[in-house]
Motif scaffolding. Sequence first.
Motif, PDB file in Angstrom:
ATOM      1  N   LEU A 149       0.858  -1.192   0.000  1.00  0.00           N
ATOM      2  CA  LEU A 149       0.000   0.000   0.000  1.00  0.00           C
ATOM      3  C   LEU A 149       0.886   1.232   0.000  1.00  0.00           C
ATOM      4  CD1 LEU A 149      -2.600   1.716   0.490  1.00  0.00           C
ATOM      5  CD2 LEU A 149      -2.264   1.310   2.938  1.00  0.00           C
ATOM      6  N   LEU A 150       0.620   2.143  -0.914  1.00  0.00           N
ATOM      7  CA  LEU A 150       1.287   3.450  -0.930  1.00  0.00           C
ATOM      8  C   LEU A 150       0.277   4.491  -0.480  1.00  0.00           C
ATOM      9  CD1 LEU A 150       3.537   5.467  -1.630  1.00  0.00           C
ATOM     10  CD2 LEU A 150       2.759   5.394  -4.013  1.00  0.00           C
ATOM     11  N   ILE A 178       3.603  -1.199   3.958  1.00  0.00           N
ATOM     12  CA  ILE A 178       3.050   0.150   3.789  1.00  0.00           C
ATOM     13  C   ILE A 178       4.163   1.170   3.537  1.00  0.00           C
ATOM     14  CG2 ILE A 178       1.713   2.003   4.877  1.00  0.00           C
ATOM     15  CD1 ILE A 178       0.262  -0.149   6.505  1.00  0.00           C
ATOM     16  N   TYR A 179       3.967   1.981   2.498  1.00  0.00           N
ATOM     17  CA  TYR A 179       4.845   3.117   2.203  1.00  0.00           C
ATOM     18  C   TYR A 179       4.031   4.395   2.413  1.00  0.00           C
ATOM     19  CZ  TYR A 179       7.858  -0.294  -0.123  1.00  0.00           C
ATOM     20  OH  TYR A 179       8.667  -1.372  -0.392  1.00  0.00           O
ATOM     21  N   ILE A 180       4.631   5.378   3.072  1.00  0.00           N
ATOM     22  CA  ILE A 180       3.933   6.629   3.382  1.00  0.00           C
ATOM     23  C   ILE A 180       4.763   7.776   2.809  1.00  0.00           C
ATOM     24  CG2 ILE A 180       2.932   8.041   5.216  1.00  0.00           C
ATOM     25  CD1 ILE A 180       3.360   5.358   6.968  1.00  0.00           C
ATOM     26  N   ALA A 181       4.181   8.518   1.881  1.00  0.00           N
ATOM     27  CA  ALA A 181       4.947   9.523   1.139  1.00  0.00           C
ATOM     28  C   ALA A 181       4.642  10.948   1.587  1.00  0.00           C
ATOM     29  CB  ALA A 181       4.664   9.392  -0.359  1.00  0.00           C
ATOM     30  N   VAL A 235      -2.080  -1.066  -4.086  1.00  0.00           N
ATOM     31  CA  VAL A 235      -3.142  -0.106  -3.800  1.00  0.00           C
ATOM     32  C   VAL A 235      -2.503   1.226  -3.443  1.00  0.00           C
ATOM     33  CG1 VAL A 235      -5.096   0.484  -2.297  1.00  0.00           C
ATOM     34  CG2 VAL A 235      -4.737  -1.896  -2.990  1.00  0.00           C
ATOM     35  N   ILE A 236      -3.091   2.318  -3.916  1.00  0.00           N
ATOM     36  CA  ILE A 236      -2.600   3.663  -3.625  1.00  0.00           C
ATOM     37  C   ILE A 236      -3.743   4.472  -3.029  1.00  0.00           C
ATOM     38  CG2 ILE A 236      -1.640   5.798  -4.578  1.00  0.00           C
ATOM     39  CD1 ILE A 236      -0.520   3.980  -6.889  1.00  0.00           C
ATOM     40  N   ILE A 237      -3.540   5.012  -1.838  1.00  0.00           N
ATOM     41  CA  ILE A 237      -4.507   5.921  -1.231  1.00  0.00           C
ATOM     42  C   ILE A 237      -3.952   7.335  -1.375  1.00  0.00           C
ATOM     43  CG2 ILE A 237      -5.611   6.670   0.918  1.00  0.00           C
ATOM     44  CD1 ILE A 237      -5.674   3.757   1.800  1.00  0.00           C
ATOM     45  N   ARG A 254      -5.893   1.441  -9.305  1.00  0.00           N
ATOM     46  CA  ARG A 254      -5.260   1.156  -8.006  1.00  0.00           C
ATOM     47  C   ARG A 254      -5.438   2.316  -7.039  1.00  0.00           C
ATOM     48  NH1 ARG A 254       0.700   0.775  -8.868  1.00  0.00           N
ATOM     49  NH2 ARG A 254       0.204   2.496 -10.277  1.00  0.00           N
ATOM     50  N   VAL A 255      -5.792   3.487  -7.570  1.00  0.00           N
ATOM     51  CA  VAL A 255      -5.829   4.709  -6.776  1.00  0.00           C
ATOM     52  C   VAL A 255      -7.213   4.945  -6.178  1.00  0.00           C
ATOM     53  CG1 VAL A 255      -5.457   7.202  -6.771  1.00  0.00           C
ATOM     54  CG2 VAL A 255      -4.031   5.734  -8.227  1.00  0.00           C
ATOM     55  N   PHE A 256      -7.223   5.229  -4.874  1.00  0.00           N
ATOM     56  CA  PHE A 256      -8.439   5.629  -4.170  1.00  0.00           C
ATOM     57  C   PHE A 256      -8.214   7.028  -3.613  1.00  0.00           C
ATOM     58  CE2 PHE A 256      -8.711   1.087  -4.279  1.00  0.00           C
ATOM     59  CZ  PHE A 256     -10.070   0.786  -4.319  1.00  0.00           C
ATOM     60  N   TYR A 257      -9.095   7.959  -3.981  1.00  0.00           N
ATOM     61  CA  TYR A 257      -8.982   9.343  -3.523  1.00  0.00           C
ATOM     62  C   TYR A 257      -9.817   9.537  -2.264  1.00  0.00           C
ATOM     63  CZ  TYR A 257      -7.151  10.087  -8.216  1.00  0.00           C
ATOM     64  OH  TYR A 257      -6.401  10.009  -9.369  1.00  0.00           O
TER      65      TYR A 257
END
Length: 283
Positions: A149-150, A178-181, A235-237, A254-257
Amino acid sequence: MKIHYECFACAANQCQRIVEMGTDNLELRKKGVIEAAKLMASISGYSVPAIFGSEVFLGVYKVIGNDDPFKEYKELSNKLAEKVVSDLEKEEMDIRTALKLAIIGNVIDFAVGYSPEKIEEDVKTMLKEELYIDHSDELFEALKSAKTLLYLTDNCGEIYFDRLFLKKLKETFPHLEIYIAGKEEPMINDATVEDLKKAGFEELGRVISTGTRIVGVPLDRVSEEFKSIFESADVIIAKGQGNFETLSEINDTRVFYLLKAKCRPIARELGVPQGSMVCMRAR
């Protein structure tokens, strides 16, 4: 997302806030807005608001000699949000409530004139609201089989609500990497890597930089390391309007806004009333 007609005035208003927050010197304030006007002459119908705005703001930063004019306000928003979230963490809540709180946290945005003292009151009010678009079932279903998850953060203050949500995600989906940017360097009130580390995000995942200080995730300007993680994430949040502005046209499912439609252009793009909260999967 390309600019709408309101975006020019929005950028100009933000430049006024930048000079007023960044210096007490009236001559420098004047020079700052003059520089902003020159830079805004480069706007075109193909400009992306987050990128165009960031470039103008950086020019103003240089003229006024302040590379982080929102510093005190970011610290204040973090302090107040941390207190509110600390109280919320004492209560039992499910993952859907935590997701809604992450969206509610998106209201903490000085770039659109938000007053941080309103945090506690606004949180209580918005918790009673329903999401106008709610694809959370799809998000949680996708996370069941995901390996990585990004999580793309947005503003300071808001990040404490993200932290609460990420804790719930980690509890619910312990298999996730989990990656947190965050941003490489300060840009308006966006959270930097340093802000995320100070807020304890390293306990929840690997904190990474987008490799740029431009608002959102301009994929042609991010670092190779970030691009590699972005491309391989299951998955990208993406939190907030800036991430939506820079990613909306790639139509990556893959992107959830997760955001609150705080301005008319974003509401128009999403097809929702202004002020709506959404959890929306890219189509």
